[in-house]
Design a protein around this motif. Structure first.
Motif, short mmCIF file in Angstrom:
data_model
loop_
_atom_site.label_atom_id
_atom_site.label_comp_id
_atom_site.label_asym_id
_atom_site.label_seq_id
_atom_site.Cartn_x
_atom_site.Cartn_y
_atom_site.Cartn_z
N MET A 88 -3.90 -0.77 2.05
CA MET A 88 -4.08 -1.92 1.16
C MET A 88 -4.44 -1.50 -0.26
SD MET A 88 -4.06 -5.14 0.54
CE MET A 88 -4.12 -6.08 2.08
N LYS A 89 -5.27 -0.47 -0.42
CA LYS A 89 -5.65 -0.04 -1.77
C LYS A 89 -4.43 0.44 -2.55
CE LYS A 89 -8.88 2.78 -4.42
NZ LYS A 89 -7.86 3.13 -5.43
N ASP A 90 -3.53 1.16 -1.88
CA ASP A 90 -2.31 1.61 -2.56
C ASP A 90 -1.49 0.42 -3.04
OD1 ASP A 90 -2.08 4.73 -2.04
OD2 ASP A 90 -2.78 3.82 -0.18
N PHE A 91 -1.42 -0.61 -2.20
CA PHE A 91 -0.66 -1.80 -2.55
C PHE A 91 -1.32 -2.53 -3.72
CE2 PHE A 91 0.04 -6.43 -1.85
CZ PHE A 91 1.40 -6.46 -2.11
N VAL A 92 -2.63 -2.68 -3.68
CA VAL A 92 -3.35 -3.36 -4.76
C VAL A 92 -3.18 -2.60 -6.08
CG1 VAL A 92 -5.63 -4.01 -5.62
CG2 VAL A 92 -5.01 -4.48 -3.24
N ASP A 93 -3.33 -1.28 -6.02
CA ASP A 93 -3.16 -0.46 -7.24
C ASP A 93 -1.74 -0.59 -7.78
OD1 ASP A 93 -5.76 0.37 -6.97
OD2 ASP A 93 -5.27 2.35 -6.14
N PHE A 94 -0.77 -0.62 -6.88
CA PHE A 94 0.64 -0.79 -7.28
C PHE A 94 0.84 -2.12 -8.00
CE2 PHE A 94 4.51 -3.00 -5.69
CZ PHE A 94 5.45 -2.37 -6.51
N CYS A 95 0.29 -3.18 -7.43
CA CYS A 95 0.44 -4.51 -8.04
C CYS A 95 -0.22 -4.56 -9.42
CB CYS A 95 -0.17 -5.58 -7.12
SG CYS A 95 0.74 -5.81 -5.58
N GLU A 96 -1.42 -3.99 -9.53
CA GLU A 96 -2.14 -4.01 -10.81
C GLU A 96 -1.41 -3.18 -11.87
OE1 GLU A 96 -6.05 -2.70 -9.89
OE2 GLU A 96 -6.72 -4.67 -9.20
N LYS A 97 -0.80 -2.08 -11.44
CA LYS A 97 -0.16 -1.17 -12.39
C LYS A 97 1.21 -1.66 -12.84
CE LYS A 97 1.07 3.72 -12.91
NZ LYS A 97 1.06 5.06 -12.25
N TYR A 98 1.97 -2.24 -11.91
CA TYR A 98 3.37 -2.55 -12.21
C TYR A 98 3.72 -4.04 -12.22
CZ TYR A 98 4.19 2.44 -11.52
OH TYR A 98 4.16 3.81 -11.61
N LEU A 99 3.02 -4.84 -11.42
CA LEU A 99 3.47 -6.22 -11.22
C LEU A 99 2.59 -7.26 -11.90
CD1 LEU A 99 4.50 -6.06 -7.46
CD2 LEU A 99 5.82 -5.45 -9.49
N ARG A 100 1.33 -6.96 -12.06
CA ARG A 100 0.39 -7.86 -12.72
C ARG A 100 0.39 -9.25 -12.08
NH1 ARG A 100 0.60 -6.10 -19.15
NH2 ARG A 100 0.20 -3.87 -18.76
#
Length: 265
Positions: A210-222
């Motif tokens: 989940m942390k990888d997914f959250v970091d991905f969303c914050e970094k690329y998808l906002r």
């Protein structure tokens, strides 16, 4: 010998062409953190076609791993479902799983017949939604029937190689271990998918990532966070069983968002 590519292009576009469906790429937990960090799906070398490719399935999460029961968490499956706009990236389509044909999972004579990839490849040029929708229309009739594997019976009246494809779809290959995945459309992509610009509509992954997914969303998808399915699993698991559950969850979204919403044919 007539190719499916020529036949599909020669057939007219019906007025009631089915709407395009999403496509799904599946991988495993070993690569999920890297995908999230770099924000892209990268093509890998394909031993069947001897070029770098990304594989997707049209309309659902149909892939199944051949891995047996394991305790290795990196073998846990992940999935990325994309809206139909990603169909622009597809290089070619096949009306079956080419990997299954290459590894002879269709038995004979079908594995040998379907390894004639040049005969059954359908180019996506020009890149648009028309080609997969025509495949659905002429082979299955509608999106709903495609997702049920209910192919049309009048394929024998059409140009080659559609009658041969009909005989394949009509054959009972369960004794070979074939399941519903013989009735799917494979999509091949030759270039990377930038997840910032072609963001997934839905992602499935083990809840430990989940942390990888959250970091991905914050970094690329906002603000464009996709729907997701974060699943729990036993320490000992069989990847294909979890993949079946992912397919079920993806199917719910596809039917709700892309079938029922528009009452497609």
């Amino acid at each position: 010998m007539t190719s499916l590519n020529d036949t599909i292009r020669d057939l007219k576009n019906p007025d009631n062409l089915p709407k395009p469906l999403p496509i799904v790429h599946m991988s495993n937990a070993r690569w999920f953190p890297k995908i999230c960090e770099q924000g892209s799906l990268q093509p890998g070398e394909c031993p069947v076609f001897h070029q770098n490719l990304l594989y997707f399935f049209y309309g659902g999460a149909f892939y199944r791993s051949k891995k047996k029961v394991t305790q290795e968490p990196t073998e846990l499956p992940v999935a990325f479902l994309f809206a139909p706009k990603l169909l622009d990236n597809v290089a070619r389509y096949f009306p079956y799983d080419t990997g299954a044909a290459q590894t002879e999972r269709y038995g004979e004579p079908w594995s040998q017949t379907l390894r004639n990839f040049d005969r059954y490849a359908v180019s996506n040029q020009p890149n648009n939604f028309e080609i997969p929708c025509k495949l659905i229309h002429y082979i299955y009739g509608s999106n709903k029937k495609y997702l049920r594997g209910d192919h049309k019976s009048n394929l024998t009246d059409l140009q080659d190689p559609l009658p041969e494809l009909y005989n394949f779809l009509e054959s009972d290959l369960t004794k070979e271990g074939c399941d519903h995945r013989k009735c799917i459309i494979e999509c091949q992509v030759e270039k990377q998918v930038d997840l910032k610009f072609d963001s997934p509509a839905w992602v499935a992954f083990p809840e430990g990532l989940m942390k990888d997914f959250v970091d991905f969303c914050e970094k690329y998808l906002r603000d464009c966070v996709p729907d997701y399915y974060a699943y729990d699993s036993h320490k000992i698991f069989t990847p294909s069983e979890i993949e079946a559950k992912i397919e079920e969850e993806a199917s719910k979204l596809v039917k709700k968002r892309y079938i029922k919403l528009y009452d497609w044919p």
